[in-house]
Design an enzyme around this catalytic site. Sequence first.
Site, PDB file in Angstrom:
ATOM      1  N   ASN A   1       0.840  -1.189   0.000  1.00  0.00           N
ATOM      2  CA  ASN A   1       0.000   0.000   0.000  1.00  0.00           C
ATOM      3  C   ASN A   1       0.873   1.235   0.000  1.00  0.00           C
ATOM      4  O   ASN A   1       1.990   1.231   0.519  1.00  0.00           O
ATOM      5  CB  ASN A   1      -0.938   0.018   1.210  1.00  0.00           C
ATOM      6  CG  ASN A   1      -0.328   0.721   2.397  1.00  0.00           C
ATOM      7  OD1 ASN A   1      -0.299   1.952   2.468  1.00  0.00           O
ATOM      8  ND2 ASN A   1       0.204  -0.051   3.328  1.00  0.00           N
TER       9      ASN A   1
ATOM     10  N   CYS B   1       6.343   5.561   8.245  1.00  0.00           N
ATOM     11  CA  CYS B   1       5.532   5.478   7.022  1.00  0.00           C
ATOM     12  C   CYS B   1       6.471   5.551   5.817  1.00  0.00           C
ATOM     13  O   CYS B   1       7.176   6.540   5.638  1.00  0.00           O
ATOM     14  CB  CYS B   1       4.522   6.608   6.936  1.00  0.00           C
ATOM     15  SG  CYS B   1       3.600   6.545   5.381  1.00  0.00           S
TER      16      CYS B   1
END
Lengths: 302, 257
Positions: A69, A130
């Site tokens: 993702n 992230c």
Amino acid sequence: MADLNVSLPGLNLKNPIMPASGCFGFGREFSEFYDLNQLGAIVIKAATGEARYGNPTPRVAETPSGMLNAIGLQNPGVDQIIEKELPFLESFDVPIVANVAGSTVEEYVEVTEKISRHPVIQAIELNISCPNVKEGGIQFGTDPKTAAHLTEKVKEVSEKPVYVKLSPNVTDIVEMAKAVADAGADGLSMINTLTGMRFDLHKKRPIIANETGGLSGPAIKPIALRMIYQVRQALDLPIIGMGGITSAEDVVEFLLAGADAVAIGTANFLDPYICPNVIESLPNTLEKYGFSSVQECRLKGE
Amino acid sequence: MMKEQWMEVLNNRPIALDTYEMTLHGKLASSMTQPGQFLHLKIGDGFRHVLRRPLSIADVDQEDQTVKIIYKVIGEGTKWLSQAKPGNQIHVLGPRGHGFPVENVADQHIYLIGGGVGVPPLYYLGKQLAENNRVTAVLGFQTKDAVFYEEKFQELGETMILTDDGSYGKRGLVTDVLESKMDLYYSCGPLGMLHAVTRKLNDVKGYVSLEERMGCGIGACFACVCKTTDPNDERGYRKICKDGPVFPAKEVVLWQI
């Protein structure tokens, strides 16, 4: 019945299961499927200082027993989250963990300052891992000194315990864990996704518009277990473990590796009921392997 | 309301090149009343395939409690689907999303504009619209072997088939034959086609159904989003799985930078 209670800094959990950040939004969608009060805790989607649209699509691609993702931290910004999303979560008797992200130290500090003051928030998950944004995120999570500095700054302003979410995209996970522990982290959350790629054979270019994405799902479970185990050998800090959990057996594995509680991420996409299902089967699974409580299982791994 | 069920495969047959029509049976079908919604299908056993596949509803028979889906075999997931046999069970989450608005639509001349595997949801839509409206279907396919459901659409109204290579019907793109005199249009197909259709029919009210790689399919993960055209829109984006997949044609941005 096996005792599922777990007590961690800021978090009194009726069971060790929580949906992972980014896989559960702010809870609304899943509340249409089951009563969120069943959950041990909820880790909400990352908050940044301003609203972010995120990356172009496609943002996801399947891989063997996993997925990539690159959402890019899409979120309405901390003020909107406080105003529009947190009131909904107040109606549940579940500790809420706020995931905090940013591009600069100042942004992390600003978001933490605002969101940690909200009564519904019981802990902060500091997102220094992230892999899908150009600035910030993983930059803070791959250099021990930078990570430690950020942890220190966030700890100064946070009114709630801070769990630092570690990136697996490092050579030495123990060095990272020690650095943030020394900087005052109350706990660790591990692991975030591993950077990966897939290519579209027809278009002859990466499937993910961001080119690279974060790999999650059962494919990364062995890596998560190994990293948690290594960190547990070196540190006593509480660990929220995650990485490909899909069953109560997986939870037992994570507890044995040294996690104190666990988060379930990707599996929510395939089975929206995965969290309550795992919670329901956990007591029997613990008993099957000779444990009378989560705590007993957790200590067995030491 | 039911949100999921293991549905039984009654039939799974090729209807065109690499294209299959699967008939599923189960109580869940009773809730599939709105055309344009989608089903989120689990692929394979366990967690080897962690992402479901969103497939639009092609037809529903409320009496028999059956639903038809049409899919093209492209990768591992759809290949697995194509190998399903009658009697097999497939886990279905749905129906999900917001479909084509059909309430109070009457006495209109309506275009159904489809491209490839974007055609299926227009059939269930057309069946509902044809009761009170005049329907004209314009369906584009790559080649003759890819054409399906022509006769079914002919039962609903005038039907034009176009192929990219001219091997069947007219040669060309759906936009080659579209005229602006219509009252309303509904379209589903590749993004490029949708973009061209909305430009060509700029003065006509219309709805488009978008396709995107999805994660959760319920609006929680932000994998399938698109931008809105209105710069003053509060959010600036729409979730395709939850707010869509059908949108008013002028509400969403149909091209990517």
